[in-house]
Design an enzyme around this catalytic site. Structure first.
Site, PDB file in Angstrom:
ATOM      1  N   TYR A  48       0.729  -1.339   0.078  1.00 29.62           N
ATOM      2  CA  TYR A  48       0.156   0.161   0.092  1.00 29.62           C
ATOM      3  C   TYR A  48       0.928   1.180   0.165  1.00 29.62           C
ATOM      4  O   TYR A  48       0.596   2.500  -0.797  1.00 29.62           O
ATOM      5  CB  TYR A  48      -0.944  -0.086   1.093  1.00 29.62           C
ATOM      6  CG  TYR A  48      -1.820  -1.396   1.326  1.00 29.62           C
ATOM      7  CD1 TYR A  48      -2.478  -1.905   0.061  1.00 29.62           C
ATOM      8  CD2 TYR A  48      -2.171  -1.948   2.481  1.00 29.62           C
ATOM      9  CE1 TYR A  48      -3.199  -2.890   0.143  1.00 29.62           C
ATOM     10  CE2 TYR A  48      -2.945  -3.003   2.504  1.00 29.62           C
ATOM     11  CZ  TYR A  48      -3.516  -3.591   1.333  1.00 29.62           C
ATOM     12  OH  TYR A  48      -4.191  -4.650   1.124  1.00 29.62           O
ATOM     13  N   ASP A  54      -2.877 -14.401  -1.694  1.00 26.77           N
ATOM     14  CA  ASP A  54      -2.511 -14.916  -0.179  1.00 26.77           C
ATOM     15  C   ASP A  54      -3.958 -14.958   0.659  1.00 26.77           C
ATOM     16  O   ASP A  54      -3.972 -15.674   1.669  1.00 26.77           O
ATOM     17  CB  ASP A  54      -1.734 -13.464   0.248  1.00 26.77           C
ATOM     18  CG  ASP A  54      -0.454 -13.677  -0.325  1.00 26.77           C
ATOM     19  OD1 ASP A  54       0.068 -14.619  -0.990  1.00 26.77           O
ATOM     20  OD2 ASP A  54       0.204 -12.525  -0.403  1.00 26.77           O
TER      21      ASP A  54
END
Ligand code: FES
Ligand SMILES: [Fe+2]
Ligand SMILES: [Fe+2]
Lengths: 382, 171
Positions: free
Chosen positions: A129, A244
């Site tokens: 991010y 994930d």
């Protein structure tokens, strides 16, 4: 460990015990980190898989996203940045909480390592991010600083962390003081193993919801941008994150199902049965919050290919799927996936159905495991 | 450098579910500068093209085709159902509880077989770890080609990583 004196946490338990007699949680503290004998082999498989998924955000080139972002209309910038903030919150929580909450009470080495491996992968998400935000705004602080101020994010942070915090709170007392009624700083604290197990079970449910439902509104938006060939670098990162998350989701589903089946702790199974209504409530509450979030995202306008109604239907659809996997009845009217195109995006390896998608170099890592003599191809046209 | 004395054997390599084409051969070809390829891959820096290309002498046809099924299963194509002439086909009827019917003839997985016959099942990972493709197996047996990791109930299967070994009834 004696329940009278508490667990008296030690980083290396000197007791000898048979690992196969241990439950997942609240048994003996783990001593040797050994993986030759596994009570639940699934966690070893999850570790292996997660390790094979390793990726670094910097491998994904975001150069074209910057320009794409500049060109987005304001209401779409709002959608993009808000989702990024929310995901940052979720992964901030997940990057630490499984460790803080679960490690002090785990009793199987393969599960202990799975928890660490899982949590570590969340820190990669958080780092991605920063990579994304740096690329789209000159000063990342304007995005990150808002996460603790923005009331829409804060409200959701509360429900994301509540179960973790309640469990950790009581677990700390248990470790220090053991079961019983204690007076701490003038306050009475009641500690029972049963209540701890209940809180742990609900925590696992709420984590399952976090990874299985809460992320998916953001995922849908990211892929809807990418369907229009906008913010494609971001979409690549989201694919890797989604890959994930699918694994994490499977991990919590296994924990919850092992508990519910009473495979290693009969009392825990009983607690799981008692908590069935709470599970439905947690899923329903989260779904409603995500629908509320969809409304906030689209408050100034929808984006092409996605609007509030479709996104809300998707939340309901995915909530039914996830709760169904835990052996519960659907909580919303049954429906087909309202965003069928999303599957191809969620499949991290599939590049064909998204032809505009460029290759991600990390897929090459470890992909080569033997050789082919070129002479042998003959007329084969690869 | 590769030698041509090798038996004309197509070594098993593992195609990842990716439909991106990469292989050891290709990498090696690129690295020794011998490859001309119409495949696209991301190898970072372009490989040097200045070395001499060695074309191995044509090898004799192998007497035994060996594990042809295995080979085709590894085809990098999005595996459709494959037709063989003059060979016994392991065909299994696959019925769905809603009345739709398909036949598994030869595909990499039950999921791929159904998709190629326009029966679309939810999926995500296509590798058995996400659980998205979960279905109820009402009748029949399947064989897992990859060990499934997603949690499934005793009466459920993950079509993305199994193939039928009997006719099936799914829900
Ligand atoms: S698609 Fe993920 S388990 Fe089948
Ligand atoms: Fe994450
Ligand atoms: Fe996660």
């Amino acid at each position: 460990m004696s329940t009278d004196t508490g667990m008296a946490y030690t980083t290396f338990n000197r007791n000898e015990f048979d690992t196969f007699s241990q439950p997942m949680f609240f048994g003996e503290l783990v001593n040797v980190a050994r993986y030759d004998q596994q009570k639940h082999k699934i966690f070893e498989n999850l570790i292996e898989k997660q390790l094979s998924f390793f990726w670094r955000p910097e491998e994904v080139d975001l150069a074209s996203d910057r320009k794409d972002f500049m060109d987005l209309p304001e209401h779409e910038k709002h959608i993009f940045v808000s989702n990024l903030k929310y995901q940052t919150l979720l992964d901030s929580v997940q990057g630490r909480s499984p460790n803080v909450a679960l490690l002090p009470v785990v009793s199987l080495p393969e599960l202990e390592t799975w928890i660490e491996t899982w949590s570590f992968s969340e820190t990669i998400h958080s780092r991605s991010y920063t990579h994304i935000v740096r690329n789209i705004v000159p000063n990342p602080a304007v995005v990150f600083d808002d996460i603790t101020k923005n009331e829409y994010i804060v409200r959701r942070a509360e429900s994301v962390t509540r179960y973790y915090d309640d469990f950790i709170n009581l677990s700390n007392y248990y470790i220090q003081l053991g079961e019983g009624t204690h007076t701490v700083n003038g306050e009475t604290v009641e500690v029972t193993l049963r209540e701890l197990k209940r809180r742990l079970y609900l925590t696992l449910v709420s984590v399952n919801v976090l990874e299985a439902i809460r992320f998916y509104v953001s995922f849908a938006c990211s892929f809807a941008f990418a369907e229009r060939a906008k913010m494609e670098g971001n979409a690549k990162i989201i694919k890797l994150i989604a890959r994930d998350e699918a694994l994490h989701l499977t991990g919590t589903q296994h924990m919850l199902q092992i508990i519910a089946a009473g495979k290693d702790d009969a009392e825990f199974a009983e607690i799981a049965r008692e908590c069935r209504d709470d599970v439905v409530a947690i899923f329903t509450e989260a779904a409603e919050q995500e629908k509320g979030w969809a409304e906030y995202l689209f408050k100034d306008g929808s984006m092409i290919g996605l609007n509030k109604d479709i996104l809300c239907q998707y939340v309901e659809y995915i909530t039914n799927q996830r709760i169904g996997a835990l052996g519960f009845e659907p909580v919303f009217p049954a429906r087909n996936n309202p965003l069928p195109w999303i599957n191809a995006w969620l499949n991290s390896d599939n590049v064909q159905v998204a032809p505009q998608e460029a290759e991600i170099s990390s897929y090459l890592v470890g992909a080569i495991d033997s050789e082919v003599d070129t002479a042998d191809f003959g007329d084969f046209d690869l | 450098m590769m030698v041509s004395a090798k038996a004309p054997l197509i070594r098993r390599r593992r195609w990842f579910p990716s439909r991106t084409f990469y292989s050891a051969a290709q990498t090696e070809m690129e690295l020794v500068g011998g490859g001309s390829t119409q495949l696209e891959m991301d190898l970072g820096e372009p490989a040097p093209q200045n070395r001499q290309r060695i074309i191995p002498a044509p090898a004799p046809e192998p007497a035994d085709q060996g594990d042809l099924f295995g080979y085709l299963a590894e085809s990098p194509e999005p595996t459709p159902q494959i037709e063989f002439d003059g060979m016994a086909k392991p065909v299994f009827a696959v019925r769905l509880a809603d009345g739709r019917e398909a036949r598994f003839q030869h595909a990499g997985s039950l999921l791929e077989s159904l998709e190629s016959q326009d029966i679309h099942i939810e999926y995500q990972c296509r590798e058995g770890y996400c659980g998205s493709c979960r279905m109820k197996l009402r009748e029949g047996h399947v064989h897992y080609t990859t060990e499934p990791m997603a949690w499934i109930d005793d009466d459920e299967i993950l079509p993305c990583c199994c193939i039928p070994v009997t006719p099936l009834l799914l829900q």
